[in-house]
Design an enzyme around this catalytic site. Structure first.
Site, mmCIF file in Angstrom:
data_model
loop_
_atom_site.group_PDB
_atom_site.id
_atom_site.type_symbol
_atom_site.label_atom_id
_atom_site.label_comp_id
_atom_site.label_asym_id
_atom_site.label_seq_id
_atom_site.Cartn_x
_atom_site.Cartn_y
_atom_site.Cartn_z
ATOM 1 C CG ASP A 13 35.391 36.946 36.743
ATOM 2 O OD1 ASP A 13 35.952 38.041 37.252
ATOM 3 O OD2 ASP A 13 34.123 36.745 36.703
ATOM 4 N N GLY A 15 41.829 35.925 37.377
ATOM 5 C CA GLY A 15 42.533 36.307 38.267
ATOM 6 C C GLY A 15 43.620 37.308 38.334
ATOM 7 C CE LYS A 16 42.188 41.433 34.007
ATOM 8 N NZ LYS A 16 41.047 40.578 33.828
ATOM 9 C CB THR A 17 42.388 41.834 40.593
ATOM 10 O OG1 THR A 17 41.771 42.506 39.433
ATOM 11 C CG2 THR A 17 42.250 42.602 41.949
ATOM 12 C CE LYS A 38 40.264 47.125 35.870
ATOM 13 N NZ LYS A 38 40.604 45.570 35.882
ATOM 14 C CB SER A 42 32.592 48.335 34.035
ATOM 15 O OG SER A 42 33.583 47.231 33.333
ATOM 16 C CG ASP A 55 39.871 44.925 39.695
ATOM 17 O OD1 ASP A 55 38.852 44.359 40.344
ATOM 18 O OD2 ASP A 55 40.082 44.610 38.608
ATOM 19 N N GLY A 119 39.314 42.901 31.327
ATOM 20 C CA GLY A 119 38.999 41.713 30.795
ATOM 21 C C GLY A 119 40.102 40.854 29.999
ATOM 22 C CG ASN A 179 44.816 32.123 39.524
ATOM 23 O OD1 ASN A 179 45.424 31.729 40.593
ATOM 24 N ND2 ASN A 179 43.716 32.783 39.380
HETATM 25 N N1 LIG Z 1 44.250 31.580 43.255
HETATM 26 C C1 LIG Z 1 42.922 32.219 43.715
HETATM 27 N N2 LIG Z 1 42.795 31.754 44.881
HETATM 28 C C2 LIG Z 1 41.300 32.076 45.553
HETATM 29 N N3 LIG Z 1 40.569 32.857 44.754
HETATM 30 C C3 LIG Z 1 40.848 33.597 43.723
HETATM 31 C C4 LIG Z 1 42.266 33.087 42.912
HETATM 32 N N4 LIG Z 1 42.358 33.624 41.891
HETATM 33 C C5 LIG Z 1 41.131 34.379 41.399
HETATM 34 N N5 LIG Z 1 40.268 34.376 42.691
HETATM 35 C C6 LIG Z 1 39.101 34.920 42.937
HETATM 36 O O1 LIG Z 1 38.304 34.887 41.637
HETATM 37 C C7 LIG Z 1 37.421 36.015 41.312
HETATM 38 C C8 LIG Z 1 37.938 36.807 40.121
HETATM 39 O O2 LIG Z 1 39.434 36.906 40.411
HETATM 40 P P1 LIG Z 1 40.131 38.396 39.764
HETATM 41 O O3 LIG Z 1 39.114 39.825 40.430
HETATM 42 O O4 LIG Z 1 41.426 38.651 40.423
HETATM 43 O O5 LIG Z 1 39.663 38.471 38.159
HETATM 44 P P2 LIG Z 1 40.215 39.358 37.163
HETATM 45 O O6 LIG Z 1 40.814 38.644 36.095
HETATM 46 O O7 LIG Z 1 40.942 40.403 37.804
HETATM 47 O O8 LIG Z 1 38.692 39.934 36.784
HETATM 48 P P3 LIG Z 1 38.687 41.233 35.905
HETATM 49 O O9 LIG Z 1 38.636 41.001 34.445
HETATM 50 O O10 LIG Z 1 37.204 41.962 36.531
HETATM 51 O O11 LIG Z 1 39.401 42.488 36.540
HETATM 52 C C9 LIG Z 1 37.684 36.916 42.554
HETATM 53 O O12 LIG Z 1 36.751 36.753 43.508
HETATM 54 C C10 LIG Z 1 39.202 36.484 43.233
HETATM 55 O O13 LIG Z 1 39.261 36.710 44.663
HETATM 56 MG MG LIG Z 2 40.612 42.821 37.990
#
Ligand SMILES: Nc1ncnc2c1ncn2[C@@H]1O[C@H](COP(=O)(O)OP(=O)(O)OP(=O)(O)O)[C@@H](O)[C@H]1O
Ligand SMILES: [Mg+2]
Length: 228
Positions: A13, A15-17, A38, A42, A55, A119, A179
């Site tokens: 979470d 913000g990778k995606t 990817k 999950s 994602d 993760g 991020n």
């Molecule tokens: N810079 C940002 N501005 C606005 N929303 C954001 C930003 N970065 C992340 N988010 C939001 O926060 C949430 C988590 O981000 P994201 O899905 O990118 O995490 P992740 O690291 O990919 O998680 P995972 O481990 O599940 O793959 C999402 O709803 C995403 O849209």
């Molecule tokens: Mg992700």
């Protein structure tokens, strides 16, 4: 010829995606045949009986890539827990050969492939008679890493720990992207300085809340991708 890089983060979470969407969009907008992959996702959503890898769908939508998201993820689990646990619950264990095959298939379709992890960097994909960790995928696909980190309090600790762990496994972290960065926040600015000092790795971009463009030179971004 294809080039690729692996995106990991300091935590789930982080913000990778979101950041990967901006990276792939940047490449796609500059005319590059950019793809996404990817290995295991999950927490997929079931829509009209179909499991959607969220994602991959997000990145395709943001970057304007016309591909079925299901084609970009090897293992799609509905249960929103670590992939190794979701795989056990759903009785669909991860086979590293399928990951290699799927990645090779994408290599013939895309010029620059951005691979997103699951993760953080310590993420079990399979724990039974075999043990497969996310870092095994990074090593088997022979990829370098871009690390997505938070800008908030605690990020110096989680960033340095992740970089040191990667180093221990001979995984090369090429760049860091921060991020949730606020350019007017003195602590965020200091976190950037300390992260660069303690890791020796450049912060190539900062991403603010709801950012729609990755502020990085396209040539520099492309140079991070390794021929595979
Ligand atoms: N810079 C940002 N501005 C606005 N929303 C954001 C930003 N970065 C992340 N988010 C939001 O926060 C949430 C988590 O981000 P994201 O899905 O990118 O995490 P992740 O690291 O990919 O998680 P995972 O481990 O599940 O793959 C999402 O709803 C995403 O849209
Ligand atoms: Mg992700």
């Amino acid at each position: 010829m294809s080039k690729s890089i692996f995106i990991t983060g300091t935590a789930t979470d982080v913000g990778k995606t979101f950041v990967t969407g901006l990276i792939v969009k940047k490449l796609h907008d500059s005319g590059i045949n950019a793809g996404y992959y990817k290995a295991a996702l999950s927490g997929a959503e079931k829509i009209n009986g179909r499991l959607i890898p969220v994602d991959a769908k997000y990145v395709c939508d943001v970057a304007g890539i016309k591909e079925k998201p299901e084609n970009l993820v090897s293992y799609i689990y509905q249960t929103a827990v670590s992939p190794h646990l979701a795989a056990q619950i759903e009785k669909n264990p991860i086979d590293i050969n399928k990951i290699i095959q799927d990645f090779n298939r994408l290599k013939s379709n895309y010029e620059y492939i951005t691979v997103e992890g699951s993760g953080g960097i310590v993420c079990p994909l399979r724990i039974d008679d075999k043990i497969i960790m996310l870092t095994d995928v990074i090593k088997i696909l022979n990829l370098d890493v871009i690390l997505v980190v938070s800008s908030l309090l605690g990020t110096i600790n989680s960033t340095v720990l992740t970089v040191e762990y990667a180093k221990k496994l001979n995984i090369s972290v090429k760049a860091i992207i921060m991020n949730y960065f606020d350019k007017d926040n003195f602590m965020h600015l200091d976190n950037k300085k300390q992260i660069e000092k303690f890791t020796g790795i450049p912060v190539i971009a900062t991403v603010s809340h709801n950012e729609s463009n990755l502020d990085v030179d396209i040539t520099k971004l492309k140079q991070l991708y390794k021929e595979i």
